[in-house]
Design an enzyme around this catalytic site. Structure first.
Site, PDB file in Angstrom:
ATOM      1  N   LYS A 197      36.816   4.222  11.397  1.00 58.70           N
ATOM      2  CA  LYS A 197      35.450   4.457  10.941  1.00 58.70           C
ATOM      3  C   LYS A 197      34.509   3.815  11.938  1.00 58.70           C
ATOM      4  O   LYS A 197      34.539   2.600  12.150  1.00 58.70           O
ATOM      5  CB  LYS A 197      35.251   3.872   9.541  1.00 58.70           C
ATOM      6  CG  LYS A 197      33.817   4.034   9.050  1.00 58.70           C
ATOM      7  CD  LYS A 197      33.637   3.589   7.623  1.00 58.70           C
ATOM      8  CE  LYS A 197      32.197   3.749   7.195  1.00 58.70           C
ATOM      9  NZ  LYS A 197      31.981   3.347   5.809  1.00 58.70           N
ATOM     10  N   LYS A 250      36.291   8.999  10.920  1.00 54.76           N
ATOM     11  CA  LYS A 250      34.921   9.215  10.445  1.00 54.76           C
ATOM     12  C   LYS A 250      33.928   8.672  11.453  1.00 54.76           C
ATOM     13  O   LYS A 250      34.110   7.544  11.902  1.00 54.76           O
ATOM     14  CB  LYS A 250      34.780   8.487   9.114  1.00 54.76           C
ATOM     15  CG  LYS A 250      33.410   8.533   8.504  1.00 54.76           C
ATOM     16  CD  LYS A 250      33.389   7.690   7.274  1.00 54.76           C
ATOM     17  CE  LYS A 250      31.985   7.698   6.711  1.00 54.76           C
ATOM     18  NZ  LYS A 250      31.824   6.805   5.621  1.00 54.76           N
ATOM     19  N   SER A 276      27.317  12.758   6.382  1.00 51.94           N
ATOM     20  CA  SER A 276      25.995  13.208   5.942  1.00 51.94           C
ATOM     21  C   SER A 276      25.098  13.680   7.084  1.00 51.94           C
ATOM     22  O   SER A 276      24.427  14.702   6.975  1.00 51.94           O
ATOM     23  CB  SER A 276      25.312  12.091   5.152  1.00 51.94           C
ATOM     24  OG  SER A 276      25.211  10.913   5.933  1.00 51.94           O
TER      25      SER A 276
HETATM   26  C1  PBG Z   1      29.952   2.844   3.003  1.00 51.35           C
HETATM   27  C2  PBG Z   1      30.107   4.281   3.314  1.00 51.35           C
HETATM   28  C3  PBG Z   1      29.283   4.979   4.195  1.00 51.35           C
HETATM   29  C4  PBG Z   1      29.699   6.311   4.158  1.00 51.35           C
HETATM   30  C5  PBG Z   1      30.769   6.391   3.272  1.00 51.35           C
HETATM   31  N1  PBG Z   1      31.023   5.109   2.753  1.00 51.35           N
HETATM   32  C6  PBG Z   1      28.122   4.517   4.979  1.00 51.35           C
HETATM   33  C7  PBG Z   1      28.238   3.310   5.791  1.00 51.35           C
HETATM   34  O1  PBG Z   1      29.305   2.882   6.228  1.00 51.35           O
HETATM   35  O2  PBG Z   1      27.182   2.713   6.013  1.00 51.35           O
HETATM   36  C8  PBG Z   1      29.050   7.406   4.933  1.00 51.35           C
HETATM   37  C9  PBG Z   1      29.287   8.798   4.490  1.00 51.35           C
HETATM   38  C10 PBG Z   1      28.346   9.783   5.047  1.00 51.35           C
HETATM   39  O3  PBG Z   1      27.488   9.498   5.904  1.00 51.35           O
HETATM   40  O4  PBG Z   1      28.443  10.938   4.609  1.00 51.35           O
HETATM   41  N2  PBG Z   1      31.031   2.098   2.678  1.00 51.35           N
END
Ligand code: PBG
Length: 326
Positions: A197, A250, A276
């Protein structure tokens, strides 16, 4: 003119042949639909930067899931939008078995036992700091966070979660969660780990949707540096050793090389999160008339599969399923 023995265009000469030789296929079963929930009743509010995506109160969420199941979509990733007055520095609301999230999981599982629920483990939706781990003196503390994350997983498993999705990127969290689950008899609950991630700007619309943006600093001390590809292999090795069942990359589109590497290197199912910001870009370009949205959706999703993802979490899941139904 030279005589050509090989003419790749022969395999493209009409749509039937193209379909016959197509290497990549995207089934509705490959898709996981993320859904946002919030407290209240009768609420279905559209998220500003994500046209067509909503925050649902539990009653409305039930209707949404019912419609998705009819479209053949069977797996849902749930994200809770927690009221500000319930947030604190230790994310204690995440451990409340009567909280919004476990209640939603219970209700969905009792109404739709066949639906697969992937639940999110990270502190940010519940924390006044907006960080995924515990903040002490401005620092994100790894090992202290593990205890909280493991307890969060247990609350979700007790409520009926099928797959725990740790999205926090603390070191050692898969093991901490696996041990906690097994210790309480939840050895059948799976873990889909957010393995690679990245610290990405493409999460912006999601943080807005949950009001979960970090209040100070950024997430770069725990999420991966976008400049690193090989490091993803280390994360994958660790997650497998710690008991993960599915590995996730991700975001997806800017990280197709990472999806490719992990799926080539390991004999584990690979998921990719089409996040997103990736959704928002296509929707915005479509609204402006700059791109054909549905075609851009198709091409992006198929590219993610072609790179090696077995599963795709995408805000397009419902739209894709509807398009297939015609
Ligand atoms: C937070 C989390 C995030 C997303 C999924 N879980 C955002 C982040 O890490 O700040 C992002 C998903 C998306 O942008 O669609 N634990």
């Amino acid at each position: 003119m030279t005589h050509m023995l090989r003419r790749p265009r022969r395999n493209r000469k009409n749509s039937h042949i193209r379909d016959m030789v197509a290497e990549t296929h995207l089934d509705v079963n490959d898709l996981i639909f993320p859904l946002f929930l919030k407290e209240g009743t009768g609420i279905k509010e559209e998220i500003g930067f994500m046209p067509g995506i909503y925050r649902f109160s539990i009653d409305q969420l039930v209707e949404e899931v019912e419609q998705c199941l009819k479209l053949g979509l069977g797996t849902f990733a749930l994200f809770p939008c927690i009221n500000d007055d319930l947030k604190d520095t230790t994310a204690s609301e995440a451990l409340n078995p009567e909280g919004l999230y476990p209640r939603a999981i219970q209700i969905l599982k009792s109404k739709f036992p066949e639906a697969i629920l992937l639940t999110d483990v990270a502190m940010d939706p519940y924390s006044t700091d907006g960080h995924d781990g515990l903040v002490v003196d401005g620092e994100i503390r790894n090992d202290e966070s593990l205890e909280i994350l493991a307890k969060m997983s247990l609350v979700q498993a007790q409520a009926g979660s099928d797959i725990i999705g740790p999205s926090d990127m603390m070191d050692g969290r898969v093991r901490a969660i696996r041990e906690a689950l097994d210790g309480q008899g939840f050895e059948k609950v799976s873990i889909m780990s957010y393995t690679a991630k990245y610290a990405s700007v493409f999460y912006g619309p999601f943080r807005d949707a949950l009001d979960s943006a970090p209040k100070h600093g950024d997430k770069k001390t725990y999420q991966m540096d976008p400049r690193n590809g090989r490091e993803a292999i280390i994360e994958a090795e660790l997650d497998i050793a710690e008991g993960a069942d599915i590995l996730m990359v991700k975001p997806a589109l800017a990280y197709l090389d990472v999806i490719y590497q992990i799926s080539s290197e390991f004999e584990y199912p690979v998921a990719a999160y089409n996040v997103s910001g990736e959704y928002a870009m296509i929707k915005a370009a479509h609204q402006k008339g700059w791109l054909d949205g549905p075609q851009a959706m198709m091409e992006s999703l198929i590219s993610i599969k072609r790179a090696g993802a077995d599963l795709i979490l995408s805000y397009f899941a419902r739209e894709y399923a509807e398009l297939l139904k015609g």
